[in-house]
Write an enzyme that holds these catalytic residues in place. Structure first.
Site, mmCIF file in Angstrom:
data_model
loop_
_atom_site.group_PDB
_atom_site.id
_atom_site.type_symbol
_atom_site.label_atom_id
_atom_site.label_comp_id
_atom_site.label_asym_id
_atom_site.label_seq_id
_atom_site.Cartn_x
_atom_site.Cartn_y
_atom_site.Cartn_z
ATOM 1 N N CYS A 65 2.262 -77.830 -37.662
ATOM 2 C CA CYS A 65 1.483 -76.945 -38.226
ATOM 3 C C CYS A 65 1.507 -76.370 -39.613
ATOM 4 O O CYS A 65 0.750 -76.236 -40.459
ATOM 5 C CB CYS A 65 1.150 -75.833 -37.241
ATOM 6 S SG CYS A 65 -0.303 -74.873 -37.400
ATOM 7 N N CYS A 86 0.344 -72.944 -29.229
ATOM 8 C CA CYS A 86 -1.087 -72.265 -29.096
ATOM 9 C C CYS A 86 -2.103 -73.077 -28.434
ATOM 10 O O CYS A 86 -2.872 -72.410 -27.675
ATOM 11 C CB CYS A 86 -1.382 -71.876 -30.571
ATOM 12 S SG CYS A 86 -1.858 -73.476 -31.416
#
Length: 362
Positions: free
Chosen positions: A102, A200
Site C-alpha cells: 500500500c 484494513c
C-alpha cells in the site's frame, strides 16, 4: 511558502501531522484515499477502514484547520496492487505484508502523481519515522522515529530517493502520547480514536475467509506431513497457515507442532518442532536501498524479518543478480517468505527486500 498535500486517514496521527504542517505557514490541502468499499470485503461498521466515519473525521479536522479537503478514489489501484497481490502471495505459500505494498503503490506512488497534478510541492503523512538529507552522501535518508514503540520505518523501506525528496513526516520526533495531547488541546474529534491494528481490508483477521470470498472459490484440502514426508493428517487449505503457526492445526502429538513450510506445488503443509523453525540465512528480492546504491561487499547490519521482530546482528550483501542475501549471527525463528527483511545501521534504514528463500525450509 510551499504547497503541501496531507494524506489524512481520519486517525489522530495524520490529523496532528496536518496541524503541524499548517503551523509552518505552508499552503495545505487535506486528502483521504478511498481504497475499497467495505461491502466488497464483507465488512461493515467502525472496525472497517475507509468508512464514512473516517472520511467525516478527516473532513472535520481539515475544516477546523481551514484547509480544502478532497477524497481520492484509488479503489481500483488498491484492488490491483494490494488485494490481488495479497491473495496471490497466500496462494503461493507466502505471508505478505500488504501495508508495504500500500505504501509502495498507493500512498507514495499514486499520491505523488496526484501531488504533481495539483501542483503541490510535497506530501505529508502521519507515519512515525524521519526523513533527513545528508549533504555528504547527497542522499535522502530514512531514520527511525524517536518513539521506537511506534516506529514505522520498517514499512517504509521501499521509498525511493525521488519519493523521499517529496515527503515530510512531522511525527518522527514525537511520542504517541504527545500526539494525542496535541490533538486534545486542539479539540480534534479523533483525539482518542483507537489505532487500527489489523490489515484494513481484513479487520476480523480471517485471511483465509477473505481470500475465499474475494476469489469466489474454496481452497482444496491437503496433507499435513512431517519433515520426512510422513502424512500426519489433513489441512483445510494452504491459505489457512503461515510459518511458525501452532494454533488451529488439530493434530494430536506428543510434542507441540508448528508450521515449518508450505508447498503450493504439492498442496502440503510441513509440520515440525520449534527447533525446526530456526534458521540463519535468507535471500530477498524486490530490493530497495536507501542509504547506499548497492551492497556489493558484505556489511554488518541489524536486520528485522517482520514488523514486530527485534532487529538482530547480521551480515548482508547483494548477489550478482541483485538479490539481497542476509546471514544472521544467531538463528532466527520463522523466517517467512513474503515478509520483508529490513536492514538497519543504527537508527538509519539501509534498505530491504521481500524474503524469497529461507535456507532452513525442508
Amino acid at each position: 511558502m510551499e504547497k503541501a498535500i496531507i494524506a489524512m486517514s481520519g486517525g489522530v496521527d495524520s490529523s496532528v501531522a496536518a496541524l503541524l504542517t499548517k503551523q509552518t505557514g505552508d499552503d495545505c490541502i487535506g486528502a483521504t484515499m478511498k481504497l475499497f468499499y467495505n461491502e466488497d470485503v464483507g465488512e461493515q461498521g467502525e472496525k472497517a477502514c475507509c468508512s464514512l466515519e473516517d472520511v467525516e473525521d478527516a473532513r472535520s479536522v481539515a475544516w477546523s484547520l481551514g484547509m480544502p479537503y478532497y477524497v481520492f478514489n484509488f479503489s481500483e489501484e488498491f484492488r490491483r496492487e494490494v488485494m490481488d497481490r495479497f491473495v496471490e502471495a497466500y496462494e503461493n505459500g507466502c505471508t505478505p505484508n500488504p501495508c508495504i505494498d500500500c505504501n509502495r503503490y498507493l500512498k507514495f506512488d499514486k499520491m505523488l502523481s496526484r501531488m504533481r497534478e495539483l501542483q503541490r510541492d510535497y506530501i505529508v503523512t502521519g507515519h512515525y519515522a524521519q526523513v533527513v538529507y545528508d549533504p555528504h552522501r547527497q542522499r535522502y535518508l530514512l531514520k527511525k522515529a524517536v518513539d521506537e514503540t511506534k516506529d514505522q520505518s520498517y514499512v517504509l523501506y521501499m521509498l525511493t530517493q525521488e519519493q523521499l525528496a517529496h515527503i515530510r513526516l512531522p511525527l518522527g520526533n514525537l511520542t504517541k502520547s504527545q500526539v494525542r495531547e496535541i490533538a486534545e488541546k486542539n479539540g480534534f474529534v479523533n483525539a482518542r480514536k483507537h489505532d487500527s491494528q489489523d490489515i484494513c481490508f481484513v479487520p476480523d483477521g480471517d485471511y483465509a475467509g477473505f481470500i475465499d470470498r474475494y476469489t469466489g472459490k474454496r481452497r482444496e484440502c491437503g496433507n499435513f506431513v512431517d519433515r520426512e514426508g510422513n502424512i500426519l493428517g489433513q489441512h483445510r487449505g494452504i491459505t489457512h497457515y503461515t510459518i511458525g503457526q501452532r494454533r488451529g492445526l488439530g493434530i494430536p502429538a506428543a510434542q507441540r507442532l508448528y508450521v515449518c513450510a508450505i508447498s503450493p506445488r504439492t498442496n502440503q503443509v510441513v509440520l515440525g518442532s520449534n527447533e525446526d523453525l530456526m534458521g540463519t540465512e535468507l535471500t530477498a528480492g524486490r530490493v530497495n536501498l536507501i542509504s547506499c546504491d548497492s551492497l556489493a561487499d558484505p556489511v554488518s547490519v541489524k536486520a528485522k524479518i517482520r514488523y514486530r521482530h527485534r532487529e538482530q546482528p547480521a551480515t548482508a550483501w547483494q548477489t550478482p543478480d541483485g538479490k539481497l542475501h542476509v546471514r544472521f549471527e544467531k538463528p532466527q525463528r520463522a523466517i517467512t517468505r513474503g515478509q520483508a527483511v529490513v536492514l538497519y545501521d543504527g537508527d538509519l534504514v539501509v534498505g530491504g527486500g521481500i524474503i524469497e528463500k529461507n535456507y532452513n525450509e525442508p
